[in-house]
Design an enzyme around this catalytic site. Structure first.
Site, short mmCIF file in Angstrom:
data_model
loop_
_atom_site.label_atom_id
_atom_site.label_comp_id
_atom_site.label_asym_id
_atom_site.label_seq_id
_atom_site.Cartn_x
_atom_site.Cartn_y
_atom_site.Cartn_z
N TYR A 249 0.89 -1.20 -0.07
CA TYR A 249 -0.12 -0.17 -0.12
C TYR A 249 0.83 1.20 -0.17
CZ TYR A 249 -4.56 -2.32 0.30
OH TYR A 249 -5.79 -2.92 -0.17
N GLU B 79 -7.55 -28.60 8.01
CA GLU B 79 -7.31 -27.88 6.66
C GLU B 79 -8.14 -26.67 6.77
OE1 GLU B 79 -8.17 -28.18 1.90
OE2 GLU B 79 -8.35 -30.19 2.93
#
Length: 407
Positions: free
Chosen positions: A138, A224
């Site tokens: 940014y 997961e």
């Protein structure tokens, strides 16, 4: 004892305890822990000198009327990767390189971006301040174009300087969660207790900085998917099978997993490695029975090509595959309408994994993947809900852990 146990009787953990003894025996047979190597936590002065040397080389090239260039190890070729069962995927010592030239239309922009980020890193290290990869993006989002460009350049710089990302004073945003039988103190002195409840604790952004880790855990379970992790929390899994630790990494684009986006973040991988180094308790993975679930497990266990220069700090080769195994689908009579056909992308991913060097030392893994390839079907962990809504936490995982149903 660090915690009051609330789980099953001690006999439940007999197979797990024998598994841990075998892991410790394997370490002793090796004579020592895997040697330290690859990237390391370099001092600030070392990082500054390394950057200054690179800039000096650029100045020297310009003084000779030569176009400056960065030389970076090629991490996209299997020719530059070697496999050791005790470490995982790591770069060979004399690998091929690629040039990022300042006079080439194809690479001049990347040369400039590397130089810009090197300048930012130099200021961060010099001032002893830190920034995230997102912060760097940014500073000039239009110039960088997208976050992936910044991520890749930071990895290139880390590899080029042979130091860890933390040594560059660049932090990764943690996307992981942890729950269960674990306490520790963060770098700033904050005391953290991960005792399992309805919510989990965010994985810290500075894994190297945490200290005084305490646990009685019999095992660590890497989950997961966030939805499965939360369901296990809701089912009070950590307390029912106490003492244990659960960890998940939730990528920003989890819904794009079919496109290969579901990879564990760096801090979660560092934490799993730290838990292994500190406690040497068995570590298991619970992933979907699909090629991308297997890929995620492989990254935790053996690492990846892109981060192979940090293998010694990231991989845990002792990890075992607990579920969901493709063979479980037939054993449990999971109905066909709960299964999903493999896509062309899935088949390509599966073929790619089967060709990797570590599969040769994992014959049981190969057999499971061949079952998947032959059936041309995959399944999510949620497919087990056809048996009952809490089958995963009440039957599947307890039986697997009690009777050694891992590979």
């Amino acid at each position: 004892m660090a915690f009051a146990p609330m789980g099953p009787e001690a006999s439940f953990f007999e197979v797990l305890d024998r598994h841990r003894e075998s892991l410790l025996a394997a370490l002793r047979r090796g004579g020592q822990e895997p040697r330290s190597g690859g990237s390391r936590l370099a001092s600030s002065s070392e990082v500054l000198v390394s950057i200054e040397n690179i800039i000096q080389d650029i100045i020297t090239s310009l003084a000779r009327n030569e176009a400056p260039a960065f030389t970076i190890d090629n991490r996209s070729s299997w020719e530059n990767i070697k496999f050791e069962d005790s470490v995982g995927l790591q770069m060979v010592s004399h690998c091929t390189t690629r040039k990022i030239k300042s006079d080439s239309p194809k690479s001049v922009k990347k040369f400039a971006l590397i130089l810009k980020i090197l300048s930012m890193i130099y200021k961060l290290v010099q001032s002893n301040t830190y920034a995230t990869k997102r912060d760097i993006y940014y500073t000039d989002s239009q110039l960088f174009g997208n976050q992936t460009v910044v991520d890749n350049i930071i990895n290139d710089i880390s590899c080029m300087l042979k130091v860890s990302r933390r040594s560059l004073h660049i932090l990764s945003t943690s996307k992981g969660l942890i729950a269960g039988n674990l306490r520790y103190i963060e770098e700033d002195g904050t005391k953290v207790n991960c005792t399992c409840g309805a919510t989990a604790v965010a994985v810290p952004s500075n894994i190297q900085g945490i200290r005084n880790l305490v646990t009685d855990a019999k095992f660590v379970l890497i989950v997961e998917k966030d939805a499965t992790f939360q369901r296990l929390l809701d089912d009070n899994f950590c307390n029912k099978l106490s003492p244990c630790i659960m960890i998940t990494s939730t990528p920003v684009f989890q819904h794009l997993k079919s496109k290969g986006k579901g990879v564990p973040d760096l801090n979660t991988r560092l934490l799993v490695r730290k838990l292994w180094d500190t406690f040497h308790v068995p570590v298991f993975t619970l992933v979907d029975a699909d090629p991308h679930g297997i890929e995620i497990m492989c990254i935790y266990k053996y690492g990846s090509m892109s981060m192979s220069f940090e293998a010694h700090r990231l991989t845990v080769p002792a990890i075992r595959w607990l579920g969901l195994l493709p063979s479980d689908l037939k054993r449990l009579n999971v109905p066909k309408d709960s299964l999903i056909p493999l896509t062309n992308r899935d088949q390509m991913k599966l073929d790619s994994i089967l060709r990797r060097p570590y599969v040769t030392c994992q014959p049981f893994w190969r057999k499971e993947m061949e079952i998947m390839a032959d059936s041309k079907m995959k399944a999510e962990i949620q497919a087990l809900t056809f048996l009952s809504s809490d089958y995963l936490s009440r039957v599947y995982l307890p039986n697997k852990l009690k009777f050694g149903g891992w590979i």
